[in-house]
Design a protein around this motif. Sequence first.
Motif, PDB file in Angstrom:
ATOM      1  N   CYS A  61       0.826  -1.282  -0.083  1.00  0.00           N
ATOM      2  CA  CYS A  61       0.121  -0.072   0.026  1.00  0.00           C
ATOM      3  C   CYS A  61       0.806   1.173  -0.250  1.00  0.00           C
ATOM      4  N   ALA A  75      -0.980   8.787  -3.877  1.00  0.00           N
ATOM      5  CA  ALA A  75      -2.252   8.508  -3.313  1.00  0.00           C
ATOM      6  C   ALA A  75      -2.483   9.264  -1.963  1.00  0.00           C
ATOM      7  N   TRP A 100     -15.390   0.797   0.420  1.00  0.00           N
ATOM      8  CA  TRP A 100     -14.119   1.324  -0.473  1.00  0.00           C
ATOM      9  C   TRP A 100     -13.063   0.042  -0.978  1.00  0.00           C
ATOM     10  N   MET A 101     -12.903  -0.589  -0.400  1.00  0.00           N
ATOM     11  CA  MET A 101     -11.917  -1.801  -0.801  1.00  0.00           C
ATOM     12  C   MET A 101     -12.631  -2.607  -1.893  1.00  0.00           C
ATOM     13  N   GLN A 104     -13.020  -0.622  -5.536  1.00  0.00           N
ATOM     14  CA  GLN A 104     -12.044  -0.349  -6.687  1.00  0.00           C
ATOM     15  C   GLN A 104     -11.835  -1.294  -7.695  1.00  0.00           C
ATOM     16  N   PRO A 105     -11.325  -1.004  -8.783  1.00  0.00           N
ATOM     17  CA  PRO A 105     -10.964   0.435  -9.186  1.00  0.00           C
ATOM     18  C   PRO A 105     -12.293   1.168  -9.626  1.00  0.00           C
ATOM     19  N   LEU A 106     -12.409   2.383  -9.031  1.00  0.00           N
ATOM     20  CA  LEU A 106     -13.395   3.138  -9.475  1.00  0.00           C
ATOM     21  C   LEU A 106     -13.278   3.369 -10.950  1.00  0.00           C
ATOM     22  N   SER A 107     -14.252   3.698 -11.683  1.00  0.00           N
ATOM     23  CA  SER A 107     -14.326   3.965 -12.982  1.00  0.00           C
ATOM     24  C   SER A 107     -14.457   5.224 -13.597  1.00  0.00           C
ATOM     25  N   LYS A 113      -6.235   5.858 -10.306  1.00  0.00           N
ATOM     26  CA  LYS A 113      -6.809   4.566  -9.758  1.00  0.00           C
ATOM     27  C   LYS A 113      -6.329   3.959  -8.658  1.00  0.00           C
ATOM     28  N   MET A 114      -7.174   2.900  -7.978  1.00  0.00           N
ATOM     29  CA  MET A 114      -6.392   2.199  -6.831  1.00  0.00           C
ATOM     30  C   MET A 114      -6.692   0.944  -7.422  1.00  0.00           C
ATOM     31  N   GLN A 116      -7.717  -3.256  -7.274  1.00  0.00           N
ATOM     32  CA  GLN A 116      -8.585  -4.385  -6.636  1.00  0.00           C
ATOM     33  C   GLN A 116      -7.589  -5.177  -5.979  1.00  0.00           C
TER      34      GLN A 116
END
Length: 148
Positions: A61, A75, A100-101, A104-107, A113-114, A116
Motif C-alpha cells: 500500500c 495517493a 471502499w476496498m 476499487q478500481p473506480l471507473s 486509480k487504486m 482491486q
Amino acid sequence: MSERITKNMARNIYFGGSLFAILLFAGLTMDTVQKIPKLTNSDKITESVARGKNLWEVNNCVGCHTIMGEGAYYAPELANVFDRRGLKNEEFFKSYMIGWMAAQPLSEPGRRKMPQFNLSEEEVNNISDFLIWTSRIDDNEWPPNIEG
Ligand code: HEC
C-alpha cells in the motif's frame, strides 16, 4: 592577566564542550526511548493490528500511499484516514473500508486509480484496525491538513 587563550584553556573548552554535547545527546536519546511506548500506544497492538500491518506491507500500500508522511505521493496519506473518512467512529470506519476496498478500481475518468486487492472482509477489518491504531499515534498532528 594576558588576554590569550592558553593551551590549557583551549583543551578544557574542547573536552568540556565535547562532554557536554555527549551527555546532552545521551540524555535526549534516553528521554526519546522512554517516551516511545506512550507515543506509539504499543500496548494497544492487538493481533488484528499486527495482521493489518502485515497486509499493509505484503500488498505494498505504501507504494502509492504515505503513512505518517512516509511512502509514495501518488495517493492520499492514510495515517489520518480514520479521522477523515471514519469520523473517529470505529464501526463506521470499518464499513467505509469494506465498501471502499470492494469498489476499487473506480471507473471515474480522469481520477487516479487504486487496484482491486480481493481481500476478505476479515483482512479489510485487520487493515482498518491497523489504520485506527496508527491514527492514534502521537505524531505531532501530522499531516497538518486533514485531507492528507
Ligand atoms: C497503485 C496505487 C495504490 C495502491 C497500491 C494502493 N492504493 Fe489506496 N488509493 C490509491 C488512489 C489513487 C486513491 C485515491 C482514489 C480516489 O480518490 O478515487 C486511493 C485511496 C485509498 C483510500 C481512501 C482514502 C481517502 O482519503 O478517501 C484508502 C482507505 C486506501 N486507498 C487504502 C489502501 C490500502 C489499504 C492499500 C493496500 C492494500 C492501498 N490503498 C493500496 C492508490 C493506491
